[in-house]
Design a protein around this motif. Structure first.
Motif, short mmCIF file in Angstrom:
data_model
loop_
_atom_site.label_atom_id
_atom_site.label_comp_id
_atom_site.label_asym_id
_atom_site.label_seq_id
_atom_site.Cartn_x
_atom_site.Cartn_y
_atom_site.Cartn_z
N ARG A 56 0.83 -1.21 0.00
CA ARG A 56 0.00 0.00 0.00
C ARG A 56 0.86 1.26 0.00
O ARG A 56 0.53 2.25 -0.62
N PHE A 57 1.98 1.20 0.73
CA PHE A 57 2.89 2.33 0.78
C PHE A 57 3.43 2.65 -0.61
O PHE A 57 3.41 3.80 -1.05
N ILE A 58 3.88 1.63 -1.32
CA ILE A 58 4.43 1.82 -2.66
C ILE A 58 3.35 2.32 -3.61
O ILE A 58 3.58 3.23 -4.39
N ARG A 59 2.17 1.75 -3.51
CA ARG A 59 1.08 2.17 -4.38
C ARG A 59 0.70 3.63 -4.11
O ARG A 59 0.49 4.40 -5.04
N ARG A 60 0.63 4.01 -2.83
CA ARG A 60 0.27 5.38 -2.47
C ARG A 60 1.31 6.37 -3.01
O ARG A 60 0.97 7.39 -3.59
N LYS A 61 2.57 6.03 -2.86
CA LYS A 61 3.64 6.91 -3.36
C LYS A 61 3.62 7.00 -4.88
O LYS A 61 3.80 8.07 -5.46
N PHE A 62 3.36 5.89 -5.56
CA PHE A 62 3.32 5.88 -7.01
C PHE A 62 2.14 6.70 -7.53
O PHE A 62 2.29 7.50 -8.46
N GLU A 63 0.98 6.55 -6.91
CA GLU A 63 -0.19 7.32 -7.33
C GLU A 63 0.03 8.81 -7.10
O GLU A 63 -0.32 9.63 -7.95
N ALA A 64 0.61 9.17 -5.98
CA ALA A 64 0.91 10.57 -5.71
C ALA A 64 1.90 11.11 -6.74
O ALA A 64 1.75 12.24 -7.22
N TRP A 65 2.89 10.31 -7.10
CA TRP A 65 3.87 10.73 -8.10
C TRP A 65 3.21 10.97 -9.45
O TRP A 65 3.51 11.95 -10.13
N LEU A 66 2.28 10.08 -9.85
CA LEU A 66 1.59 10.26 -11.12
C LEU A 66 0.75 11.54 -11.13
O LEU A 66 0.71 12.25 -12.14
N ILE A 67 0.11 11.83 -10.02
CA ILE A 67 -0.69 13.05 -9.93
C ILE A 67 0.22 14.28 -10.01
O ILE A 67 -0.11 15.25 -10.69
N LEU A 68 1.37 14.22 -9.36
CA LEU A 68 2.31 15.34 -9.45
C LEU A 68 2.84 15.51 -10.87
O LEU A 68 3.05 16.64 -11.33
N LEU A 69 3.03 14.41 -11.57
CA LEU A 69 3.46 14.49 -12.96
C LEU A 69 2.41 15.19 -13.82
O LEU A 69 2.74 16.06 -14.63
N ALA A 70 1.15 14.84 -13.61
CA ALA A 70 0.07 15.52 -14.34
C ALA A 70 0.04 17.00 -14.01
O ALA A 70 -0.16 17.84 -14.90
N ALA A 71 0.27 17.34 -12.75
CA ALA A 71 0.29 18.75 -12.35
C ALA A 71 1.43 19.49 -13.04
O ALA A 71 1.26 20.63 -13.49
N LYS A 72 2.58 18.87 -13.14
CA LYS A 72 3.72 19.51 -13.80
C LYS A 72 3.44 19.73 -15.28
O LYS A 72 3.82 20.74 -15.85
N ILE A 73 2.77 18.78 -15.91
CA ILE A 73 2.42 18.94 -17.32
C ILE A 73 1.48 20.11 -17.50
O ILE A 73 1.66 20.95 -18.38
N LEU A 74 0.46 20.19 -16.64
CA LEU A 74 -0.48 21.30 -16.73
C LEU A 74 0.17 22.62 -16.39
O LEU A 74 -0.10 23.64 -17.02
#
Length: 59
Positions: free
Chosen positions: A3-21
């Motif tokens: 769950r820890f790894i999944r939570r960190k990965f999902e947060a990273w993906l959301i941050l990546l989308a934010a950087k693109i925007l």
């Protein structure tokens, strides 16, 4: 641990989308209207907030 790894990965993906925007935020864009440009900048901030909450388990 999974769950820890999944939570960190999902947060990273959301941050990546934010950087693109956020990277799309320019003063004058011939393609994107000013209104849409401002909305994308706001979305980037909201996504960063969401990623932070996910990283902290919504504490």
């Amino acid at each position: 641990m999974k769950r820890f790894i999944r939570r960190k990965f999902e947060a990273w993906l959301i941050l990546l989308a934010a950087k693109i925007l956020e990277g799309r935020n320019v003063h004058r864009s011939p393609v994107v209207s000013r209104r849409d440009n401002n909305k994308m900048y706001g979305m980037a901030e909201e996504l960063e907030d969401i990623a932070g909450r996910i990283n902290n388990k919504y504490k």
